[in-house]
Design an enzyme around this catalytic site. Structure first.
Site, PDB file in Angstrom:
ATOM      1  N   GLY A  12       0.748  -0.930   0.231  1.00  0.00           N
ATOM      2  CA  GLY A  12      -0.498   0.001  -0.664  1.00  0.00           C
ATOM      3  C   GLY A  12       0.805   1.432   0.277  1.00  0.00           C
ATOM      4  O   GLY A  12       0.623   2.580   0.406  1.00  0.00           O
ATOM      5  N   ASN A  14       1.592   2.790  -2.333  1.00  0.00           N
ATOM      6  CA  ASN A  14       0.467   4.057  -3.241  1.00  0.00           C
ATOM      7  C   ASN A  14      -0.477   4.258  -3.434  1.00  0.00           C
ATOM      8  O   ASN A  14      -1.146   5.160  -3.371  1.00  0.00           O
ATOM      9  CB  ASN A  14       0.533   3.225  -4.928  1.00  0.00           C
ATOM     10  CG  ASN A  14       2.045   3.225  -5.878  1.00  0.00           C
ATOM     11  OD1 ASN A  14       2.240   4.635  -6.339  1.00  0.00           O
ATOM     12  ND2 ASN A  14       1.741   1.958  -5.718  1.00  0.00           N
ATOM     13  N   ASN A 106      -5.716   2.756 -13.374  1.00  0.00           N
ATOM     14  CA  ASN A 106      -4.653   1.960 -12.614  1.00  0.00           C
ATOM     15  C   ASN A 106      -2.950   3.015 -12.658  1.00  0.00           C
ATOM     16  O   ASN A 106      -2.313   3.666 -13.561  1.00  0.00           O
ATOM     17  CB  ASN A 106      -4.664   0.472 -13.355  1.00  0.00           C
ATOM     18  CG  ASN A 106      -3.574   0.368 -13.025  1.00  0.00           C
ATOM     19  OD1 ASN A 106      -3.445  -0.399 -11.673  1.00  0.00           O
ATOM     20  ND2 ASN A 106      -2.959  -1.049 -13.773  1.00  0.00           N
ATOM     21  N   HIS A 108       0.793   1.325 -13.199  1.00  0.00           N
ATOM     22  CA  HIS A 108       1.373   0.456 -13.659  1.00  0.00           C
ATOM     23  C   HIS A 108       2.759   0.267 -13.617  1.00  0.00           C
ATOM     24  O   HIS A 108       3.532   1.872 -14.182  1.00  0.00           O
ATOM     25  CB  HIS A 108       1.029  -0.595 -14.913  1.00  0.00           C
ATOM     26  CG  HIS A 108       1.406  -1.656 -15.959  1.00  0.00           C
ATOM     27  ND1 HIS A 108       1.653  -2.714 -14.648  1.00  0.00           N
ATOM     28  CD2 HIS A 108       3.158  -1.659 -16.146  1.00  0.00           C
ATOM     29  CE1 HIS A 108       2.599  -3.065 -14.959  1.00  0.00           C
ATOM     30  NE2 HIS A 108       3.127  -3.169 -16.123  1.00  0.00           N
ATOM     31  N   ASP A 149      -4.337  -3.367 -18.699  1.00  0.00           N
ATOM     32  CA  ASP A 149      -3.294  -3.247 -18.990  1.00  0.00           C
ATOM     33  C   ASP A 149      -3.119  -2.044 -19.871  1.00  0.00           C
ATOM     34  O   ASP A 149      -2.305  -1.643 -20.917  1.00  0.00           O
ATOM     35  CB  ASP A 149      -1.809  -3.259 -18.428  1.00  0.00           C
ATOM     36  CG  ASP A 149      -1.302  -3.386 -17.325  1.00  0.00           C
ATOM     37  OD1 ASP A 149      -1.686  -2.753 -16.325  1.00  0.00           O
ATOM     38  OD2 ASP A 149      -0.639  -4.633 -16.842  1.00  0.00           O
TER      39      ASP A 149
HETATM   40  C1  GAR Z   1       3.459  -0.594  -7.323  1.00  0.00           C
HETATM   41  O1  GAR Z   1       4.671  -0.963  -7.372  1.00  0.00           O
HETATM   42  C2  GAR Z   1       2.202  -1.450  -8.118  1.00  0.00           C
HETATM   43  O2  GAR Z   1       2.593   0.131  -9.588  1.00  0.00           O
HETATM   44  C3  GAR Z   1       2.520  -2.980  -8.964  1.00  0.00           C
HETATM   45  O3  GAR Z   1       2.479  -2.577  -7.881  1.00  0.00           O
HETATM   46  C4  GAR Z   1       3.525  -2.304  -7.042  1.00  0.00           C
HETATM   47  C5  GAR Z   1       1.896  -2.030  -5.476  1.00  0.00           C
HETATM   48  O4  GAR Z   1       2.978  -1.662  -4.277  1.00  0.00           O
HETATM   49  N1  GAR Z   1       1.359  -2.651  -9.476  1.00  0.00           N
HETATM   50  C6  GAR Z   1       1.206  -3.734 -10.026  1.00  0.00           C
HETATM   51  O5  GAR Z   1       2.018  -4.146 -11.004  1.00  0.00           O
HETATM   52  C7  GAR Z   1      -0.069  -4.104 -11.162  1.00  0.00           C
HETATM   53  N2  GAR Z   1      -0.059  -4.204 -11.988  1.00  0.00           N
HETATM   54  P1  GAR Z   1       1.841  -1.207  -3.392  1.00  0.00           P
HETATM   55  O6  GAR Z   1       1.690  -1.804  -2.545  1.00  0.00           O
HETATM   56  O7  GAR Z   1       3.530  -0.152  -2.061  1.00  0.00           O
HETATM   57  O8  GAR Z   1       1.711   0.663  -3.844  1.00  0.00           O
END
Ligand code: GAR
Length: 201
Positions: A12, A14, A106, A108, A149
């Site tokens: 989490g 982000n 989203n 990515h 995506d």
């Molecule tokens: C982030 O790097 C996000 O961009 C990626 O997973 C991570 C989650 O981190 N998402 C994907 O790969 C989706 N295809 P977080 O839980 O610390 O935000």
């Protein structure tokens, strides 16, 4: 005020960037009203609770369609106007995409169309970029459509790969330099656009 749901599955960071933006007033056209996690033990849930945000856990259902229906019901219950996927590891069924057309964002962790689509998530994306030997990667924020995506790109930021990078060091740099900046910025822009539209109605 546009009501936002943030969907998460893991750490989490982000989500934290969005919560910080809300606290600082950078995210002002919308309000994070709900955090939905696909995993009960996601640390993202603790971040949400610490910020006083309502949370819900929606574990993987018997089918993506059933999951989508449960999710739509939950989002309607909270009168959610807009959805942000912040490290959400399930692919949304078209029923959700249709219910929130143009209102799902989203983030990515690559420069789409490289290293994206089904099977590319989290550290796997960075491992693939390093294995390929690209010199530049980054992050993308896009609208979610029915192609994983594949929706309209709203923002991208490039990040240089350094000698000796591992998937972990690269992930951290892409988050710090790109994701945590782009996601709050694009969330505010889309919330503002939705708020304007709702005013007209
Ligand atoms: C982030 O790097 C996000 O961009 C990626 O997973 C991570 C989650 O981190 N998402 C994907 O790969 C989706 N295809 P977080 O839980 O610390 O935000």
């Amino acid at each position: 005020m546009v009501k936002i749901a943030v969907l998460v599955s893991g750490g989490g960071t982000n989500l934290q960037a969005l919560l910080d933006a809300q606290r600082d007033g950078r995210l002002k056209s919308g309000k994070i009203a709900l955090v939905v996690s696909s995993k009960a033990d996601a640390y993202a849930l603790t971040r949400a609770r610490d910020a006083g945000i309502e949370t819900a856990v929606l574990p993987k259902a018997e089918s993506p369609e059933a999951y989508g229906m449960q999710l739509i019901e939950l989002l309607r219950l909270y009168q959610i106007d807009m959805v942000v996927l912040a490290g959400f590891m399930l692919i949304l069924h078209p029923n959700v995409v249709r219910a929130y057309a143009g209102r799902i964002l989203n983030v990515h962790p690559s420069l789409i169309p490289s290293f994206c689509g089904a099977g590319y998530y989290g550290l796997k994306v960075h491992r693939a970029a390093l294995d390929y030997g690209v010199k530049v990667t980054g992050a993308t924020v896009h609208i979610v459509n029915e192609i994983p995506d594949g929706g309209k790109i709203l923002a991208q930021k490039a990040v240089k790969i350094k000698k000796g990078d591992t998937p972990e060091t690269l992930q951290k740099r892409v988050m710090e330099k790109a994701e945590w900046k782009l996601l709050p910025q694009e969330t505010e822009k889309l919330a503002k656009k939705i708020a304007k539209k709702e005013k007209k109605h």
